[in-house]
Design a protein around this motif. Structure first.
Motif, PDB file in Angstrom:
ATOM      1  N   SER A 222     -16.879   3.641  -0.935  1.00 25.21           N
ATOM      2  CA  SER A 222     -15.531   3.304  -1.434  1.00 25.21           C
ATOM      3  C   SER A 222     -15.161   4.259  -2.563  1.00 25.21           C
ATOM      4  N   THR A 223     -13.863   4.463  -2.760  1.00 24.83           N
ATOM      5  CA  THR A 223     -13.394   5.269  -3.893  1.00 24.83           C
ATOM      6  C   THR A 223     -12.707   4.360  -4.902  1.00 24.83           C
TER       7      THR A 223
ATOM      8  N   ARG B 234     -10.452   4.961   4.970  1.00 25.43           N
ATOM      9  CA  ARG B 234     -10.917   5.074   3.578  1.00 25.43           C
ATOM     10  C   ARG B 234     -10.843   3.715   2.922  1.00 25.43           C
ATOM     11  N   ASN B 235     -11.810   3.441   2.049  1.00 24.70           N
ATOM     12  CA  ASN B 235     -11.761   2.211   1.274  1.00 24.70           C
ATOM     13  C   ASN B 235     -11.376   2.574  -0.163  1.00 24.70           C
ATOM     14  N   LEU B 236     -10.101   2.423  -0.501  1.00 19.53           N
ATOM     15  CA  LEU B 236      -9.593   2.808  -1.820  1.00 19.53           C
ATOM     16  C   LEU B 236      -9.370   1.558  -2.664  1.00 19.53           C
TER      17      LEU B 236
ATOM     18  N   LEU C 226       0.082   7.342  -6.557  1.00 18.12           N
ATOM     19  CA  LEU C 226      -0.842   8.444  -6.255  1.00 18.12           C
ATOM     20  C   LEU C 226      -0.126   9.761  -5.935  1.00 18.12           C
TER      21      LEU C 226
ATOM     22  N   THR D 222       0.844  -1.199   0.000  1.00 16.80           N
ATOM     23  CA  THR D 222       0.000   0.000   0.000  1.00 16.80           C
ATOM     24  C   THR D 222       0.880   1.250   0.000  1.00 16.80           C
TER      25      THR D 222
ATOM     26  N   ASP E  52     -16.986   7.339  -6.606  1.00 21.07           N
ATOM     27  CA  ASP E  52     -17.323   6.878  -5.258  1.00 21.07           C
ATOM     28  C   ASP E  52     -18.565   6.006  -5.329  1.00 21.07           C
TER      29      ASP E  52
ATOM     30  N   ASN F 165     -17.104  12.430  -6.731  1.00 20.40           N
ATOM     31  CA  ASN F 165     -16.271  11.859  -5.663  1.00 20.40           C
ATOM     32  C   ASN F 165     -15.860  12.951  -4.653  1.00 20.40           C
TER      33      ASN F 165
ATOM     34  N   ILE G  36     -10.402   4.064  -8.079  1.00 15.93           N
ATOM     35  CA  ILE G  36      -9.361   4.896  -8.705  1.00 15.93           C
ATOM     36  C   ILE G  36      -8.918   4.237 -10.014  1.00 15.93           C
TER      37      ILE G  36
ATOM     38  N   LEU H  97     -11.856   9.209 -10.932  1.00 13.85           N
ATOM     39  CA  LEU H  97     -12.332   8.752  -9.624  1.00 13.85           C
ATOM     40  C   LEU H  97     -13.846   8.560  -9.615  1.00 13.85           C
TER      41      LEU H  97
ATOM     42  N   ARG I 255      -7.149  -3.577  -3.288  1.00 17.44           N
ATOM     43  CA  ARG I 255      -7.728  -2.765  -2.210  1.00 17.44           C
ATOM     44  C   ARG I 255      -6.604  -2.284  -1.307  1.00 17.44           C
TER      45      ARG I 255
END
Ligand code: HEM
Length: 437
Positions: free
Chosen positions: A341-342, A76-78, A25, A17, A325, A102, A344, A323, A70
């Motif tokens: 969740s987002t 945050r849930n990315l 990012l 991560t 959501d 988003n 990406i 993005l 994930r």
């Protein structure tokens, strides 16, 4: 809808991560998501930043499999889809359950377009999308005001052709003159204050929710823009706005603020396409043959040159992160996605093949089968300005190159036999102009 057959996404390890945050990012955020920061773009080119990001994601996909990644981020849930089918699904299922409005985007774009279509809540979105498509004439390759716009292109580009060299500051000043006239009319050609105000608000937008709302500056900018739109000069998009008689929920000034902002990307695409053509003689010859052989009507479409612009946007996407959501508990590619969740989409990864400058893929159907090539996004929230952008950018490129040879002066390593750089710093591009013999 979550079903019992859906699988739960495996989370990346903390170390992986951290690598995604640092290599994928962070470099995009550092370069500026709403307005590019020249020094950060220069550094990203020097480090070949997006190549490291793509290599990392390729490695993680080999280790974790094709399902969306994930990230392990507290609070945050990315979710990062890597498979093109998953990317397409997220875009196809917009605006519900995957809304384009988003959280980060609402804060960033809210600085200058509080009622903009892209960050609109579901109840206002349909009417604003309909309005936008009508004014921009979204489905048609050539806008009904094409003749007016072509005259503006000729007028604004002519002074550039009188010089021996072309750099970004010189080009961009003329480009904004062009944009203000196309969007607002001839009277706005010299209204630098309007676009300067927008630039300042965009700089604040780069910080998303980390920057306080610039309410007073936003009000000044939107009031000035409202006045200019109401004066609706003939031959401009503002004149078409008046014809649509927009209702109170439309807020045309917010929509137009987005259009002005988005034309920045089109100027960048022109400059990068010039660099590609200047360094790829085979494609340059084909593009020239197309312009020379076209009749005045078909000249407007220039499909090969459109492919060249699309290639610049594929190789160096101006929207590197798309993005979404999730508005409810749902699924993506057969995996559970909780509400909030987002998603990406990292376009440099989705666009990674083919490796070279290949304009023909946009005409022979290859692009459709090549995974998710989405420089203008896709699905119900696809860019409604796509055709207008391709029309104006190809007109500018044809005008600049019709009688002039344009050579690249800056060192950008764009030779056909070498891999192209993963980031191209448009701020540093410089060209030599000479009349064709
Ligand atoms: C090279 C130039 C451009 C590129 C590459 C581009 C690309 C995109 C992309 C990727 C999106 C989706 C963004 C997201 O979902 O977060 C988008 C949305 C949008 N674009 Fe563009 N754009 C360009 C120029 C323009 C211009 C000039 C206009 C207007 C004249 C425009 C109008 C819009 C609007 C209104 C949306 C929001 C659509 C919606 O939410 O339904 N774009 N664009």
């Amino acid at each position: 809808m979550t079903t019992t057959e859906n699988q739960t996404l495996t989370r990346l390890s903390t170390v992986d991560t951290a690598k995604v945050l640092a290599l994928v990012l962070l470099p995009i955020v550092a370069r500026g998501a709403v307005i590019r920061r020249p020094r950060a773009v220069a550094l990203a080119q020097r480090l070949d930043a997006d190549r490291h990001a793509v290599t990392l994601l390729t490695r993680l996909r080999a280790r974790y499999g094709d399902a969306p990644l994930r990230l392990r981020v507290p609070g945050r849930n990315l979710v990062l889809p890597l498979d093109s089918a998953d990317a397409h699904e997220a875009l196809a299922r917009s605006p519900e359950p995957f809304t384009p409005a988003n959280l980060e985007k609402r804060h960033a774009l809210g600085q200058f377009q509080p009622e903009g279509l892209l960050i609109s809540p579901a109840r206002a979105r349909a009417r604003r999308r309909e309005f936008t498509e009508e004014v921009l004439d979204t489905p048609r390759p050539v806008h009904p005001q094409a003749a007016d716009f072509t005259a503006i292109v000729q007028d604004t580009m002519a002074p550039l052709l009188a010089r021996p060299e072309l750099d970004w500051p010189t080009f961009t000043r003329q480009w904004w003159r062009l944009v203000r006239q196309v969007v607002l009319g001839a009277g706005a050609a010299e209204d630098h204050l309007l676009t300067d105000r927008l630039f300042a608000l965009r700089r604040a937008g780069n910080w998303s929710w980390l920057h306080p709302r610039e309410s007073r500056h936003r009000e000044l900018f939107l009031r000035q823009l409202r006045g200019t739109i109401e004066r609706a000069q003939p031959g401009s998009l503002a004149a078409r706005i008046a014809e649509t008689r927009p209702g109170p929920e439309i807020h045309p000034e917010s929509q137009v603020a987005h259009w002005l902002f988005a034309f920045d990307a089109a100027g960048i695409a022109i400059f990068r396409t010039l660099a590609l053509l200047a360094t790829h003689p085979e494609q340059e010859l084909k593009a020239l043959a197309e312009s020379a052989g076209a009749s005045p009507d078909s000249y407007w479409e220039l499909p090969y040159l459109r492919g060249c612009v699309l290639e610049s946007l594929r190789l160096w996407p101006t929207t590197p992160l798309i993005l979404r959501d999730s508005t409810v508990d749902t699924s993506l590619g057969g995996h559970d996605i909780p509400a909030g969740s987002t998603i990406i989409l990292f376009t440099p990864y989705l666009h990674r093949a083919p490796a070279g400058f290949t304009p023909e893929i946009w005409r022979d159907g290859t692009a459709q089968f090549h995974g998710a090539l989405v420089p203008f996004s896709d699905g119900p929230a696809v860019c409604p300005g796509r055709n207008l952008v391709l029309f104006l950018t190809t007109q500018v490129l044809a005008t600049l190159r019709r009688e002039h040879e344009i050579g690249l002066l800056s060192r950008a390593h764009l030779r056909p036999e070498h891999p192209l750089p993963s980031v191209l710093n448009h701020f540093a591009l410089r060209f030599a102009l000479s009349r064709r013999g």
